[in-house]
Design an enzyme around this catalytic site. Structure first.
Site, PDB file in Angstrom:
ATOM      1  N   HIS A   1     -13.032  -2.990   4.267  1.00 52.67           N
ATOM      2  CA  HIS A   1     -11.614  -3.370   4.322  1.00 52.67           C
ATOM      3  C   HIS A   1     -10.963  -2.844   5.603  1.00 52.67           C
ATOM      4  O   HIS A   1     -10.393  -3.623   6.370  1.00 52.67           O
ATOM      5  CB  HIS A   1     -10.885  -2.839   3.073  1.00 52.67           C
ATOM      6  CG  HIS A   1      -9.419  -3.130   3.056  1.00 52.67           C
ATOM      7  ND1 HIS A   1      -8.728  -3.494   1.935  1.00 52.67           N
ATOM      8  CD2 HIS A   1      -8.492  -3.102   4.044  1.00 52.67           C
ATOM      9  CE1 HIS A   1      -7.462  -3.700   2.227  1.00 52.67           C
ATOM     10  NE2 HIS A   1      -7.290  -3.461   3.507  1.00 52.67           N
TER      11      HIS A   1
ATOM     12  N   HIS B   1      -2.649   2.585   8.262  1.00 49.28           N
ATOM     13  CA  HIS B   1      -3.767   1.789   7.754  1.00 49.28           C
ATOM     14  C   HIS B   1      -3.919   0.547   8.619  1.00 49.28           C
ATOM     15  O   HIS B   1      -2.931  -0.106   8.969  1.00 49.28           O
ATOM     16  CB  HIS B   1      -3.508   1.385   6.298  1.00 49.28           C
ATOM     17  CG  HIS B   1      -4.436   0.319   5.811  1.00 49.28           C
ATOM     18  ND1 HIS B   1      -5.797   0.502   5.727  1.00 49.28           N
ATOM     19  CD2 HIS B   1      -4.205  -0.954   5.398  1.00 49.28           C
ATOM     20  CE1 HIS B   1      -6.353  -0.611   5.278  1.00 49.28           C
ATOM     21  NE2 HIS B   1      -5.411  -1.513   5.078  1.00 49.28           N
TER      22      HIS B   1
ATOM     23  N   GLU C   1       0.823  -1.219   0.000  1.00 51.45           N
ATOM     24  CA  GLU C   1       0.000   0.000   0.000  1.00 51.45           C
ATOM     25  C   GLU C   1       0.856   1.268   0.000  1.00 51.45           C
ATOM     26  O   GLU C   1       0.341   2.365   0.257  1.00 51.45           O
ATOM     27  CB  GLU C   1      -0.945   0.023   1.220  1.00 51.45           C
ATOM     28  CG  GLU C   1      -1.858  -1.174   1.371  1.00 51.45           C
ATOM     29  CD  GLU C   1      -2.876  -1.354   0.242  1.00 51.45           C
ATOM     30  OE1 GLU C   1      -2.912  -0.530  -0.679  1.00 51.45           O
ATOM     31  OE2 GLU C   1      -3.618  -2.350   0.296  1.00 51.45           O
TER      32      GLU C   1
ATOM     33  N   GLU D   1     -16.845  12.380  23.133  1.00 48.18           N
ATOM     34  CA  GLU D   1     -15.578  12.981  22.700  1.00 48.18           C
ATOM     35  C   GLU D   1     -15.393  12.999  21.185  1.00 48.18           C
ATOM     36  O   GLU D   1     -14.525  13.698  20.678  1.00 48.18           O
ATOM     37  CB  GLU D   1     -14.414  12.217  23.331  1.00 48.18           C
ATOM     38  CG  GLU D   1     -14.195  10.877  22.651  1.00 48.18           C
ATOM     39  CD  GLU D   1     -13.176   9.981  23.341  1.00 48.18           C
ATOM     40  OE1 GLU D   1     -13.562   8.875  23.719  1.00 48.18           O
ATOM     41  OE2 GLU D   1     -12.025  10.400  23.457  1.00 48.18           O
TER      42      GLU D   1
ATOM     43  N   HIS E   1      -7.151  -2.584  10.243  1.00 49.30           N
ATOM     44  CA  HIS E   1      -8.448  -3.249  10.065  1.00 49.30           C
ATOM     45  C   HIS E   1      -9.171  -3.358  11.422  1.00 49.30           C
ATOM     46  O   HIS E   1      -9.350  -4.483  11.924  1.00 49.30           O
ATOM     47  CB  HIS E   1      -8.247  -4.663   9.495  1.00 49.30           C
ATOM     48  CG  HIS E   1      -7.432  -4.753   8.242  1.00 49.30           C
ATOM     49  ND1 HIS E   1      -6.781  -5.906   7.843  1.00 49.30           N
ATOM     50  CD2 HIS E   1      -7.172  -3.830   7.279  1.00 49.30           C
ATOM     51  CE1 HIS E   1      -6.159  -5.692   6.688  1.00 49.30           C
ATOM     52  NE2 HIS E   1      -6.365  -4.433   6.336  1.00 49.30           N
TER      53      HIS E   1
HETATM   54  O1  2HA Z   1      -0.681  -4.726   4.276  1.00 49.96           O
HETATM   55  O2  2HA Z   1      -3.637  -4.331   5.049  1.00 49.96           O
HETATM   56  O3  2HA Z   1      -4.401  -3.461   2.665  1.00 49.96           O
HETATM   57  C1  2HA Z   1      -1.811  -5.529   4.255  1.00 49.96           C
HETATM   58  C2  2HA Z   1      -3.015  -4.728   4.097  1.00 49.96           C
HETATM   59  C3  2HA Z   1      -3.416  -4.401   2.719  1.00 49.96           C
HETATM   60 ZN    ZN Z   2      -5.574  -3.534   4.630  1.00 53.78          ZN
END
Ligand code: 2HA
Ligand code: ZN
Length: 275
Positions: free
Chosen positions: A210, A139, A116, A169, A141
């Protein structure tokens, strides 16, 4: 030369990835982080003239030429960063033509930056244009944020409004709201371009079904933004199937923004589900 394993940027990256793993946000190789560094932060630890390897970026990062980044590796697990930073992280500089990464430290098993990285670099460029002090793109999840993607409209106005209502908050922490992208193929320059476009307006961008992107001046700031969204999403998911008999009303959200001196997205208030 000082030992780079003692550098604050390595220690902070290890602590942050470890925390994110233990929160359950970064299964397997999920998630990636890039941290922009100044030459004066790096040079006590590395001879910056000594390039270990040159890795093609696969896209044009001109505008960021000469900049240093600490970046998580592709296929690497957040779980392992704190135990083996030299293998799971890389410190690189963008080449003068903007087309290559010059590896100065890390990726010791021959690895490379996260898949990414285009999205990260484009997001750095977009955030630096609105905040020259931005240094982090993150980034991950987060579980409840992801769960909420499946049961709540993926629309930034109503998604933000719902999050603001879930914890007092929230509107103070992210008054600028949350940008939302539909499901898109990850690891591509097109998702990178779409993310960067949203990053011109938001420090938080949901990647539909995602995960989430966060930006900030420090690792703590980017982490704190995502952590606050995730807390709100958790409250939402714990209550979404129950009758809601109380809520934080729009006039109360406005009072919070005014009291804490933040400018909120007024156009994100007044969602139909409030009435
Ligand atoms: O790096 O999260 O979006 C692994 C991920 C891809
Ligand atoms: Zn990801």
């Amino acid at each position: 030369m000082k030992n780079i394993l003692d550098a604050p940027f390595i220690r902070q990256m290890c602590a942050t990835t470890g925390n994110m793993y233990r929160l359950g946000w970064d299964e397997r190789n999920g998630g990636n982080i890039s941290l922009l560094l100044d030459e004066c932060e790096v040079s006590p630890y590395l001879d910056i003239r000594h390039i270990l390897r040159t890795i093609p970026l696969g896209f044009d990062a001109s505008g960021l030429a000469g900049k240093f980044f600490l970046v998580t590796g592709t296929g690497k697990y957040f779980k392992n960063v704190e135990h083996d930073p030299a293998n799971n992280l890389g410190l690189l500089r963008i080449s003068n033509d903007g087309k290559k990464a010059e590896l100065l430290w890390g990726y010791s098993d021959g690895g490379k930056f996260t898949s990414e990285f285009p999205a990260h670099l484009m997001s750095h460029r977009a955030r630096l244009a609105v905040d020259p002090q931005n240094r982090v793109i993150m980034h991950t999840h987060p579980t409840y944020t992801l769960a909420m993607n499946y049961v709540h409209p993926l629309e930034e106005r109503s998604f933000t409004h719902t999050l603001w209502q879930m914890c007092t908050e929230c509107i103070v922490v992210f008054p600028d709201g949350v940008g939302v992208l539909p499901w898109m193929l990850c690891g591509t320059t097109s998702i990178g371009e779409a993310t960067a476009k949203k990053m011109a307006e938001f420090r938080l961008v949901i990647w539909g079904m995602h995960g989430i992107y966060g930006a900030g001046r420090t690792l703590d700031e980017a982490f704190g933004l995502i952590e606050t969204v995730e807390k709100a999403a958790q409250v939402y998911m714990l209550t979404a199937h129950l009758p809601r008999i109380n809520t934080i009303r729009d006039e109360e959200l406005i009072a919070l923004a005014e009291h804490f001196g933040v400018t909120c997205r007024r156009d994100f208030l007044g969602s139909p589900e409030q009435d």
